[in-house]
Design an enzyme around this catalytic site. Structure first.
Site, PDB file in Angstrom:
ATOM      1  CB  SER A   1      -3.356   2.778  15.144  1.00  0.00           C
ATOM      2  OG  SER A   1      -2.091   3.387  15.041  1.00  0.00           O
TER       3      SER A   1
ATOM      4  CE1 TYR B   1       2.330   3.064  10.147  1.00  0.00           C
ATOM      5  CE2 TYR B   1       1.588   3.852  12.284  1.00  0.00           C
ATOM      6  CZ  TYR B   1       1.516   3.872  10.899  1.00  0.00           C
ATOM      7  OH  TYR B   1       0.633   4.716  10.280  1.00  0.00           O
TER       8      TYR B   1
ATOM      9  CB  THR C   1       0.969   0.146   8.102  1.00  0.00           C
ATOM     10  OG1 THR C   1      -0.349  -0.125   8.576  1.00  0.00           O
ATOM     11  CG2 THR C   1       0.948   1.396   7.241  1.00  0.00           C
TER      12      THR C   1
ATOM     13  CE  LYS D   1      -4.412   1.032   6.513  1.00  0.00           C
ATOM     14  NZ  LYS D   1      -3.524   2.178   6.680  1.00  0.00           N
TER      15      LYS D   1
ATOM     16  CG  HIS E   1      -1.144   6.170   5.523  1.00  0.00           C
ATOM     17  ND1 HIS E   1      -0.425   5.090   5.951  1.00  0.00           N
ATOM     18  CD2 HIS E   1      -1.434   6.861   6.648  1.00  0.00           C
ATOM     19  CE1 HIS E   1      -0.273   5.132   7.269  1.00  0.00           C
ATOM     20  NE2 HIS E   1      -0.895   6.204   7.721  1.00  0.00           N
TER      21      HIS E   1
HETATM   22  C1  FMN Z   1      -5.954  10.690  11.394  1.00  0.00           C
HETATM   23  C2  FMN Z   1      -5.447   9.460  10.718  1.00  0.00           C
HETATM   24  C3  FMN Z   1      -4.516   8.668  11.372  1.00  0.00           C
HETATM   25  C4  FMN Z   1      -4.068   7.481  10.769  1.00  0.00           C
HETATM   26  N1  FMN Z   1      -3.220   6.660  11.443  1.00  0.00           N
HETATM   27  C5  FMN Z   1      -2.863   5.473  10.901  1.00  0.00           C
HETATM   28  C6  FMN Z   1      -2.098   4.547  11.647  1.00  0.00           C
HETATM   29  O1  FMN Z   1      -1.744   4.781  12.792  1.00  0.00           O
HETATM   30  N2  FMN Z   1      -1.757   3.394  11.029  1.00  0.00           N
HETATM   31  C7  FMN Z   1      -2.133   3.085   9.746  1.00  0.00           C
HETATM   32  O2  FMN Z   1      -1.796   2.029   9.216  1.00  0.00           O
HETATM   33  N3  FMN Z   1      -2.891   3.955   9.041  1.00  0.00           N
HETATM   34  C8  FMN Z   1      -3.269   5.116   9.594  1.00  0.00           C
HETATM   35  N4  FMN Z   1      -4.075   5.965   8.889  1.00  0.00           N
HETATM   36  C9  FMN Z   1      -4.566   5.568   7.557  1.00  0.00           C
HETATM   37  C10 FMN Z   1      -5.873   4.801   7.681  1.00  0.00           C
HETATM   38  O3  FMN Z   1      -5.661   3.525   8.229  1.00  0.00           O
HETATM   39  C11 FMN Z   1      -6.548   4.622   6.314  1.00  0.00           C
HETATM   40  O4  FMN Z   1      -5.628   4.069   5.413  1.00  0.00           O
HETATM   41  C12 FMN Z   1      -7.088   5.928   5.759  1.00  0.00           C
HETATM   42  O5  FMN Z   1      -7.672   6.701   6.773  1.00  0.00           O
HETATM   43  C13 FMN Z   1      -8.113   5.656   4.689  1.00  0.00           C
HETATM   44  O6  FMN Z   1      -8.575   6.828   4.117  1.00  0.00           O
HETATM   45  P1  FMN Z   1      -9.938   7.556   4.561  1.00  0.00           P
HETATM   46  O7  FMN Z   1      -9.631   8.266   5.843  1.00  0.00           O
HETATM   47  O8  FMN Z   1     -10.196   8.473   3.432  1.00  0.00           O
HETATM   48  O9  FMN Z   1     -10.990   6.485   4.759  1.00  0.00           O
HETATM   49  C14 FMN Z   1      -4.535   7.140   9.474  1.00  0.00           C
HETATM   50  C15 FMN Z   1      -5.460   7.959   8.836  1.00  0.00           C
HETATM   51  C16 FMN Z   1      -5.928   9.097   9.450  1.00  0.00           C
HETATM   52  C17 FMN Z   1      -6.960   9.939   8.738  1.00  0.00           C
END
Ligand code: FMN
Length: 387
Positions: free
Chosen positions: A107, A130, A156, A252, A276
């Site tokens: 990330s 981002y 994203t 994404k 997300h």
């Molecule tokens: C704690 C956390 C932080 C996240 N940070 C980012 C991020 O920095 N960039 C991003 O594109 N998605 C981020 N996401 C989304 C994840 O990439 C992903 O889309 C999501 O976790 C999928 O759902 P799941 O946790 O149910 O598998 C984050 C998700 C979580 C749970």
């Protein structure tokens, strides 16, 4: 040591081991958390067709995602602050993914920097971008990811403004944690986490601190980040960034067939159908529920991946059978990382792999490429009748 048989087991250990602030950060969705909950519960609405007396020897979960060989079509999703769940968490997760043979996505909001992960792992990984107001910073991030030989850029699109997560505001989420009486009381019960964290390479945002003019420590970092996501992002800007990267691009955060068509028109290599993890637009449909419509719209034009709500190999199988070429897991690997570091991420991947493999066999399939709607029983109104 408890016998770990599923992702839920890892989550229980994770909850005990990691400071509440970081557990809450991962284990929450925005506002009422409806979308967060339905991401998982909608998978349960789909049932599997059991087939018997089919030769199930010589099975394989191997596949490809954006042209790269994968041991199973499950990538680690980009997760901000991973290095706060466990010391040097990004490096540990990347190593586990490499050993398993699945992609790791770093990330923008990681703790370990692009360069630290590249140096520690020596293998290409995916970098998630981002898009920030500071265009120089965004360009430099792209250059840094290129220099680190990242093999795909994951852009994203669903977080130009932050969905509100109540717990983060109430906890005063920060990296490293601010020492208030409440956090100190909680940290005192998390000594194993704390001792490891003392030895971490880094405890702040590695891709930002030292790379942005005027942001040198956590005091001004929070304010900078909150204001930085570019609210003027549009498809034209996405197209320019794709040009700048000039490599594999994964878009994404697509949840609508019209947006999927735009992504395909731009010539992206893949999209991730994602909300997300229910952390942005609460009230949006779950990813698995919109997948069939998106497959109908662009399935023949672009590779489709899916995330949000996956907690088992059965969930992965359902996404693949509905047409996704790949999946991503976020929380499922974070639980493992927080519970047991690198070994925990490996454990999470092993659990999901075994579930996928055995479920595939019981469905009468030997190869993930052969999975299809014939393996599923999907309620007739699964997509919903929305006016
Ligand atoms: C704690 C956390 C932080 C996240 N940070 C980012 C991020 O920095 N960039 C991003 O594109 N998605 C981020 N996401 C989304 C994840 O990439 C992903 O889309 C999501 O976790 C999928 O759902 P799941 O946790 O149910 O598998 C984050 C998700 C979580 C749970």
């Amino acid at each position: 040591m408890a016998v770990i048989t599923n992702i839920e087991d890892l989550k229980r250990i994770y909850e005990r081991r990691v400071p509440r602030m970081f557990y809450d950060y991962a284990e929450s969705g925005s506002w009422t958390e409806q979308t967060f909950r339905e991401n998982s519960s909608d998978f349960d609405l789909i049932r599997l067709r059991q087939r018997v007396a089919v030769d199930m020897s010589g099975r394989s979960t191997a596949s490809q995602m954006v042209g790269q060989d994968v041991a199973m079509p499950v990538a680690l999703a980009p997760v901000g602050l991973t290095g706060m769940q466990n010391a040097d968490g990004e490096i540990k997760a990347a190593r586990a993914a490499n050993e398993f043979g699945v992609p790791f996505t770093l990330s923008t909001m990681s703790i370990n920097s692009i360069e630290e992960v590249a140096e520690a792992t020596g293998r290409p990984f995916w970098f998630q971008l981002y898009i920030m107001r500071d265009t120089d910073y965004t360009s430099r991030l792209i250059q840094r990811a290129k220099a680190a030989k990242c093999s795909a850029l994951v852009i994203t699109l669903d977080l130009q403004i932050l969905g509100q997560r109540h717990k983060d505001l109430k906890n005063g989420l920060s990296a490293p944690p601010k020492l208030t009486p409440k956090t100190i009381a909680n940290l005192m019960t998390k000594w194993a986490w704390g001792i490891e964290m003392l030895g971490a390479k880094r405890r702040n945002f590695g891709n930002i601190v030292g790379h942005v003019h005027g942001v040198s420590d956590t005091a001004n970092l929070g304010a900078w980040t909150a204001e930085q996501f570019d609210p003027t992002l549009d498809w034209g800007k996405v197209a320019k960034l794709m040009e700048q990267w000039d490599g594999k691009v994964i878009l994404k955060g697509i949840l609508d067939a019209e947006d999927a068509k735009m992504a395909a028109k731009l010539g992206a290599d893949a999209i991730v159908v994602s909300n997300h993890g229910g952390r942005q637009l609460d009230g949006a449909l779950s990813s698995i529920r919109v997948l069939p419509e998106i497959m109908d719209a662009v399935g023949g034009d672009i590779e489709v991946h899916l995330d949000s709500g996956i907690r088992s190999g059965q969930d992965v199988l359902k996404a693949l059978a509905l047409g996704a070429k790949g999946t991503m897991i976020g929380r499922a690997f974070v639980y493992g990382l927080g519970a047991m570091g690198q070994a925990g991420v490996t454990k999470a991947l092993e659990v999901i792999h075994r579930e996928l493999d055995v479920t595939m066999a019981l469905c009468g399939e030997k190869n993930v490429a052969n999975l299809g709607s014939h393996n599923l029983l999907v309620p007739e109104d699964f997509g919903g009748r929305w006016a």
